[in-house]
Scaffold this active site. Structure first.
Site, PDB file in Angstrom:
ATOM      1  N   ARG A   1      37.402  39.847  48.603  1.00  0.00           N
ATOM      2  CA  ARG A   1      36.905  40.944  49.428  1.00  0.00           C
ATOM      3  C   ARG A   1      35.464  41.321  49.139  1.00  0.00           C
ATOM      4  O   ARG A   1      34.681  41.557  50.053  1.00  0.00           O
ATOM      5  CB  ARG A   1      37.780  42.169  49.195  1.00  0.00           C
TER       6      ARG A   1
ATOM      7  N   ARG B   1      40.021  44.130  43.228  1.00  0.00           N
ATOM      8  CA  ARG B   1      41.443  43.831  43.379  1.00  0.00           C
ATOM      9  C   ARG B   1      41.645  42.766  44.441  1.00  0.00           C
ATOM     10  O   ARG B   1      41.059  42.836  45.517  1.00  0.00           O
ATOM     11  CB  ARG B   1      42.203  45.092  43.777  1.00  0.00           C
TER      12      ARG B   1
HETATM   13  C1  LIG Z   1      45.235  50.653  55.061  1.00  0.00           C
HETATM   14  C2  LIG Z   1      45.631  50.098  53.724  1.00  0.00           C
HETATM   15  C3  LIG Z   1      46.286  48.871  53.640  1.00  0.00           C
HETATM   16  C4  LIG Z   1      46.659  48.345  52.421  1.00  0.00           C
HETATM   17  N1  LIG Z   1      47.293  47.132  52.387  1.00  0.00           N
HETATM   18  C5  LIG Z   1      47.694  46.631  51.198  1.00  0.00           C
HETATM   19  C6  LIG Z   1      48.392  45.389  51.138  1.00  0.00           C
HETATM   20  O1  LIG Z   1      48.630  44.742  52.155  1.00  0.00           O
HETATM   21  N2  LIG Z   1      48.788  44.925  49.933  1.00  0.00           N
HETATM   22  C7  LIG Z   1      48.537  45.614  48.779  1.00  0.00           C
HETATM   23  O2  LIG Z   1      48.942  45.156  47.729  1.00  0.00           O
HETATM   24  N3  LIG Z   1      47.898  46.802  48.811  1.00  0.00           N
HETATM   25  C8  LIG Z   1      47.460  47.322  49.982  1.00  0.00           C
HETATM   26  N4  LIG Z   1      46.790  48.530  50.007  1.00  0.00           N
HETATM   27  C9  LIG Z   1      46.650  49.307  48.769  1.00  0.00           C
HETATM   28  C10 LIG Z   1      47.958  50.017  48.451  1.00  0.00           C
HETATM   29  O3  LIG Z   1      48.580  50.439  49.647  1.00  0.00           O
HETATM   30  C11 LIG Z   1      47.786  51.247  47.570  1.00  0.00           C
HETATM   31  O4  LIG Z   1      46.956  50.953  46.517  1.00  0.00           O
HETATM   32  C12 LIG Z   1      49.123  51.689  47.000  1.00  0.00           C
HETATM   33  O5  LIG Z   1      50.056  51.840  48.029  1.00  0.00           O
HETATM   34  C13 LIG Z   1      49.002  52.960  46.212  1.00  0.00           C
HETATM   35  O6  LIG Z   1      50.285  53.398  45.854  1.00  0.00           O
HETATM   36  P1  LIG Z   1      50.484  54.622  44.875  1.00  0.00           P
HETATM   37  O7  LIG Z   1      51.941  54.796  44.710  1.00  0.00           O
HETATM   38  O8  LIG Z   1      49.683  54.410  43.649  1.00  0.00           O
HETATM   39  O9  LIG Z   1      49.832  55.877  45.614  1.00  0.00           O
HETATM   40  P2  LIG Z   1      50.034  56.503  47.078  1.00  0.00           P
HETATM   41  O10 LIG Z   1      50.907  55.708  47.941  1.00  0.00           O
HETATM   42  O11 LIG Z   1      48.670  56.835  47.550  1.00  0.00           O
HETATM   43  O12 LIG Z   1      50.823  57.841  46.818  1.00  0.00           O
HETATM   44  C14 LIG Z   1      50.233  58.969  46.275  1.00  0.00           C
HETATM   45  C15 LIG Z   1      51.257  60.057  46.228  1.00  0.00           C
HETATM   46  O13 LIG Z   1      50.779  61.110  45.447  1.00  0.00           O
HETATM   47  C16 LIG Z   1      50.936  62.326  46.130  1.00  0.00           C
HETATM   48  N5  LIG Z   1      49.870  63.206  45.656  1.00  0.00           N
HETATM   49  C17 LIG Z   1      48.538  62.947  45.579  1.00  0.00           C
HETATM   50  N6  LIG Z   1      47.901  63.979  45.015  1.00  0.00           N
HETATM   51  C18 LIG Z   1      48.838  64.903  44.728  1.00  0.00           C
HETATM   52  C19 LIG Z   1      48.801  66.187  44.137  1.00  0.00           C
HETATM   53  N7  LIG Z   1      47.673  66.726  43.718  1.00  0.00           N
HETATM   54  N8  LIG Z   1      49.961  66.862  44.022  1.00  0.00           N
HETATM   55  C20 LIG Z   1      51.142  66.321  44.449  1.00  0.00           C
HETATM   56  N9  LIG Z   1      51.231  65.102  44.993  1.00  0.00           N
HETATM   57  C21 LIG Z   1      50.089  64.413  45.127  1.00  0.00           C
HETATM   58  C22 LIG Z   1      50.894  61.990  47.574  1.00  0.00           C
HETATM   59  O14 LIG Z   1      51.557  62.972  48.333  1.00  0.00           O
HETATM   60  C23 LIG Z   1      51.638  60.664  47.563  1.00  0.00           C
HETATM   61  O15 LIG Z   1      53.012  60.915  47.563  1.00  0.00           O
HETATM   62  C24 LIG Z   1      46.387  49.055  51.239  1.00  0.00           C
HETATM   63  C25 LIG Z   1      45.723  50.280  51.317  1.00  0.00           C
HETATM   64  C26 LIG Z   1      45.317  50.780  52.534  1.00  0.00           C
HETATM   65  C27 LIG Z   1      44.505  52.033  52.573  1.00  0.00           C
END
Ligand SMILES: Cc1cc2nc3c(=O)[nH]c(=O)nc-3n(C[C@H](O)[C@H](O)[C@H](O)COP(=O)(O)OP(=O)(O)OC[C@H]3O[C@@H](n4cnc5c(N)ncnc54)[C@H](O)[C@@H]3O)c2cc1C
Ligand code: SF4
Ligand code: FES
Lengths: 637, 254
Positions: free
Chosen positions: A330, A435
């Protein structure tokens, strides 16, 4: 304080087994006496909540959304990697490990990445068993495709909705535990502070987003699974609620923030088209498997794409990188697109776009095949732009997408605050400076399903806990600070909206701390951010009250944190006088304009320690040693 | 192609759950036709804020049609006029200069209004809790390829699994029934061999939970299918009915 990553001894391939064996266990009968606070319900938080509850821990789970199913993970499109080697094309745990370390430009820990590759296969098994409808071959077995920066097919996918399906799988597992009374759900709560008692993370303070009430929750450990901070740039592919608040406030309570300047700019997004724009939309990278990226050879060529003959097009990625072609990682793809546009060859109204052309693929495979692979993406593109990609090439431009930086964690995923664990995108651990595609989903689920259930026991069993209640001073103090900030935000009554400030901050970051950086630009950005922050606290207008649903107030709190955090990103970028992965400082490049690392001086994790309001943070370095892979200049020629 | 239009919004304002609520008329000026519907609301909210009034509360997050947060009635249609499109993916090029848009929240007994356009959809989570899962603990899954799934079935399961939980089907239904939502989850898991062992129990439990949440009955109006941004088929409702009957027939539970 010396950073101890607690990497287990022994050969790479045996570290994880050995560590699990050496880690203390919590007696099953005692587990329900431990209360664990999980903040966030994305892949990391939902999988951790489900798995810990299955083990018998008492879990309380918080999220901002009305339902845990809506976490930002839902938006991931392309897929998830694993080392199954189903296609028999030479994959292995070692190769997935190697590719990920190299893809990260040698700025991640070997041991963490190896573990990630090791558990990747079990993730696919788990999700399949939950009923995740992965794509399948005619014989009914799971299908794979190649994906961003990989030369083999190791990516599992569910149409263009892989994140949605994986998240719904993890969410359903968590809901099963909620039904069993082992997970207590607190939706529409925003964590606004971490409570540290006697040096241990013992609770959080959260705002009930419906009533405005500030709630106190105590526990034996806190897991932050709160995602990435890409929205510091205002425009990004992240969902609107993504923020840095939870991790930044934990930073202020003593958790070190690692590599904040490592952000990922994704090459294939729909270009910006107006000042009112609220977010950017990703077009899955899988499109690069069949789409060809090009610009006109002559700067300023304004003809319609279909009128530009073959000989007058420059397929610059294929030309410069014959072996990877359109599939370069990327950071490389993004920088090259920018370079073409900087030379005046960009297309579209703004000149800030390049073509992604499917004409050849459609001719080769037929429209039906292409529609089957990318139909929903083409449809989404048409909905947003009004153009039909079957007939005219897509226009794409890089956009902020993912943040590799995050809170520093050791091998157990514990931060520098004992009892505070950080999972998923919120930590810094596995992706180094860049990444690879389809590896964030893998990491989020690895952390939640397999790593934390094994490591948290070691902490709980080996720690003496004093009795702590929400009546303790730590809670009162945190609550007072939160209430004070809310009061201040509501009382300013200035002339500019929160979004207005956020946009300006984002532009500054994009211009100076984005795809390409210079020391002078970073210095300027630092000054601008400071001024903007002062102005924010003088002139922001936050309508409404503290005592009910107030979306402006929610945004204001997040932007206030971004305003401080942005400066930390800039400081980190300035301190890293090299280029690596997504961090590209123009002063450090090869003759071919690739990032030039400085392994002598910068082969380390930069971990920042908060030292007080208005003071510069302290930089701690965790040296990275590579015993199993050789540090090379990344080459995708 | 980019031009601007002026609109009049008749928009629902309600302070909180107990407020009776009313329509308020406000202009939306200089709206670029390239904007999304939610960006149009952003523009109105910026103006309201600067005028010292409270912005309109509405739910949104991904703004790309996948999280299921957004959704309002626009001129009586859930998610607005465009088929298979959530509100965040609806662009202003589908409206004309001078149009008046009536914008109001989902209306259903099981989805009480919280503020302005925001409703409480927690009933959906309660239904999923009742059985919308496969009971498999982390670590106990067999190797993924031990159980082949015919691709047609996997595709059908995926069609059903595409539901984003937005609630438009309920809002569009004259009886405020949640059958489309519930049937989508039941179908996804009933179609896959992984979900079969619990299919009966799941169907009974989820339907029971749906009734307890106060949703209405399905009387085959098909409005749900028309409104659904993911075009979930009502064939799923037929499958739910079969699963439910079968489950009731052989059930040892009462
Ligand atoms: C459009 C897009 C497409 C993607 N496609 C891919 C892909 O194809 N393959 C891949 O491997 N990765 C992909 N990624 C990256 C990947 O989706 C994310 O890195 C990953 O899903 C993050 O997961 P997470 O559980 O760490 O956080 P998130 O899914 O962001 O969850 C965060 C959580 O924390 C909560 N939260 C945040 N702050 C607070 C707070 N202060 N108090 C209470 N709750 C809070 C939110 O409500 C949410 O529930 C993509 C990202 C994007 C933007
Ligand atoms: S079935 Fe369709 S309309 Fe109903 S909740 Fe799911 S996506 Fe929304
Ligand atoms: S905002 Fe996510 S579906 Fe519309």
């Amino acid at each position: 304080m010396r950073l101890d990553a607690k990497i287990p001894a022994g050969p790479l391939a045996q570290k994880w087994d050995r560590h699990r064996f050496e880690t203390k266990l919590v007696n099953p009968a005692n587990r329900r006496k431990y209360s664990i606070l999980v903040v966030g319900t994305g892949l990391a938080g939902a999988s951790a909540s489900a798995s810990l509850a299955e083990l018998g821990y008492d879990v309380k789970t918080f999220c901002i959304h009305d339902s845990p199913r809506r976490a930002h993970s839902i938006a991931a499109q392309g897929g998830i990697n694993a080392a199954k080697n189903y296609p028999n094309d030479g994959d292995s745990i070692w190769r997935l490990f190697y590719d990920t370390v190299k893809g990260g430009d040698f700025r991640a820990r070997e041991a963490n990445v190896y573990r990630l590759a090791q558990v990747s296969n079990a993730i696919i098994d788990q999700c399949t068993a939950q009923g995740v409808p992965f794509a399948r071959e005619y014989g009914g077995l799971l299908a794979n495709r190649s994906f961003g920066g990989a030369q083999l097919s190791r990516t599992f996918y569910a149409r263009g909705q892989t994140g949605q399906q994986l998240l719904l799988g993890a969410y359903s597992a968590m809901m099963r535990q909620a039904a069993a009374g082992r997970v207590h759900l607190f939706p529409r709560r925003e964590m606004l502070d971490l409570v540290v008692v006697n040096g241990q993370a013992r609770g959080i303070v959260a705002r009930n987003l419906l009533t405005g009430e500030i709630e106190r929750h105590a526990g034996h450990a806190v897991l932050l699974c709160t995602g990435g901070y890409g929205n510091v740039y205002f425009l990004s592919t992240n969902a609107k609620a993504c923020n840095v608040t939870a991790t930044y406030r934990a930073y202020k309570r003593g958790a070190f923030f690692a590599n904040p300047c490592f952000t990922q700019i994704h090459p294939t997004c729909i270009p910006v088209h107006g000042t009112y724009q609220s977010k950017l939309t990703l077009m899955s990278e899988s499109l690069r498997n069949d789409g060809r990226v090009w610009v006109p050879k002559t700067p300023g060529d304004k003809r319609a794409p279909t009128e530009i003959p073959e000989a007058e097009r420059d397929y610059f990625l294929e030309r410069k990188y014959p072996s990877f072609g359109n599939l370069v990682p990327r950071d490389v793809a993004s920088r090259n697109a920018k370079e073409q546009c900087d030379q005046g060859k960009g297309v579209g109204d703004t000149g800030l776009a390049v073509y992604l052309d499917f004409a050849d693929a459609i001719q080769r495979d037929g429209k039906a095949t292409i529609a089957k692979k990318y139909g929903n993406l083409f449809q989404m593109y048409e909905k947003i732009t009004g153009d039909d990609p079957y007939r005219t090439p897509m226009m794409i431009y890089p956009a902020v997408h993912y943040t590799m930086g995050g809170l520093w964690v050791d091998y157990n995923l514990m931060s520098t605050v004992p009892g505070l664990f950080v999972l998923g995108e919120a930590n810094f651990s596995d992706h180094g400076a860049n990444r690879l595609g389809a590896s964030a989903l893998m990491q989020g689920l690895a952390d939640g399903y397999f790593v934390i259930p094994a490591t948290i026991g070691g902490y709980l069993a080996g720690t003496r806990f004093e009795a702590v209640t929400t009546g303790d001073a730590g809670f009162a103090d945190a609550e007072r600070q939160v209430a004070e900030q809310t009061r201040r935000l509501l009382s300013i009554g200035g002339k500019r909206t929160v979004d207005d400030f956020h946009r300006q901050l984002g532009l500054t970051m994009w211009d100076h701390c984005g795809m390409s950086r210079t020391n002078a630009g970073l210095e300027r950005a630092r000054a601008v951010i400071r001024e903007l922050r002062a102005e924010f606290w003088r002139d922001v207008r936050v309508p409404g009250s503290a005592a009910d649903l107030n979306q402006s107030l929610e945004k204001a709190g997040r932007v206030a944190d971004f305003m401080e955090f942005a400066e930390l990103m800039v400081l980190d970028a300035l301190a890293r006088q090299e280029s690596c992965g997504g961090h590209f400082n123009e002063a450090f490049q090869t003759e071919e304009n690739e990032a030039r690392r400085d392994d002598q001086n910068f082969c380390h994790v930069a971990a920042w320690e908060f030292t007080g309001e208005g003071r510069d943070p302290n930089l701690h370095k965790e040296p990275l040693s590579f015993e199993n892979v050789q540090l090379t200049q990344r080459s995708y020629k | 192609m980019n031009k601007t239009i002026n609109l009049t919004l008749k928009i629902w304002r309600q302070k909180d759950r107990s407020d009776k609520g009313r329509f308020e008329t406000t202009p939306a000026r200089d709206i670029s036709t390239d904007m999304s519907f939610l960006e149009m609301l952003d523009v109105v909210n910026e103006r309201l804020t600067l005028e010292g009034r409270e912005p309109i509360a509405f739910e949104h997050d991904c703004r790309e049609g996948i999280c299921g947060s957004c959704g309002t009635m626009v001129n009586g249609r859930a998610h607005g006029p465009l088929k298979g499109t959530s509100l965040c993916q609806l662009h202003m090029r589908h409206f004309k200069d001078g149009d008046t848009l009536t914008i109001e929240p989902w209306r259903a007994r099981a989805f009480p209004v919280i503020k302005d356009l925001v409703v409480d959809r927690s009933a959906y989570d309660r239904i999923i809790q009742a059985g919308g899962y496969v009971s498999v603990n982390t670590g106990s899954a067999p190797e993924a390829n031990t159980l082949p799934v015919p691709p047609e079935l996997a595709e059908k399961a995926m069609d059903a699994a595409a539901c984003i939980g937005c609630g438009a089907c309920v809002a569009a239904c004259p009886n405020a029934s949640a059958m489309l939502f519930v049937s989508a989850k039941i179908s996804q898991l009933a179609l896959l061999p992984q979900g079969r062992p619990e299919a009966d129990r799941r169907a009974l439990a989820m339907v029971r939970a749906m009734d307890a949440c106060g949703f209405g009955n399905c009387s085959n109006h098909r409005e749900c299918e028309n409104a659904c941004p993911k075009e979930i088929s009502i064939a799923n409702i037929a499958r739910l009915n079969r699963e439910f009957l079968h489950a009731g027939f052989i059930s040892h539970e009462t």
